[in-house]
Design a protein around this motif. Structure first.
Motif: not given
Length: 160
Positions: A32-43, A67-69, A117-128
């Protein structure tokens, strides 16, 4: 600007675990942590019947909060969208072809690194979102666009 709380629990994970374990050996939390939260899979996607080429549209699943993707009903999404895919290591090979080019699951399946820019590398979900690769603020609901008009909403991939 207030930082959004990461809805994906990335606490307590091993450093760069995705480089040390094959996808099939990841725990559910690591997966689950691999998900970057971009929302593109929901397009919604369009697939050319002849070539098999897949195009992303800016027409979003009815459950995407742009707004949250994130899926607004993730735990019970199949009650609303029965065809929503549950991506797992054992079905990734049949789904990777339609996934966004920047998707961590697709990239790792292809043997490629995570983007910087992946959150696992940046430490923040906002990086995406800061990198401009998410769908934040620019999707249209599938309720607003007739399916025969989705072609008019094809987007270029990758974003950013």
């Amino acid at each position: 600007m207030r930082r959004r709380k990461d809805v994906i629990d990335r606490s307590g994970l091993g450093a760069r675990f995705w480089e040390k374990k094959p996808l099939a050996k990841l725990s559910q939390k690591e997966w689950e942590a691999l998900c970057d939260g971009c929302g593109k899979c929901c397009l919604n996607k369009l697939e050319d019947e002849d070539s098999g080429e897949v195009a992303l549209t800016r027409v979003a699943c009815r459950l995407l909060d742009d707004s949250s993707c994130r899926c607004a009903q993730y735990p019970i999404r199949h009650q609303f969208v029965p065809e929503c895919i549950v991506l797992k290591p054992d079905n990734l090979d049949t789904h990777a072809y339609w996934m966004p080019e920047t998707c961590a699951y697709r990239l790792l399946w292809q043997g490629k690194p995570l983007p910087e820019w992946h959150p696992l590398l940046t430490g923040t979900p906002e990086s995406v979102h800061e990198a401009g690769v998410s769908v934040r603020g620019w999707t249209v609901s599938e309720f607003e666009i007739a399916e025969e008009e989705w072609e008019d909403h094809i987007i270029d991939e990758p974003l950013g």
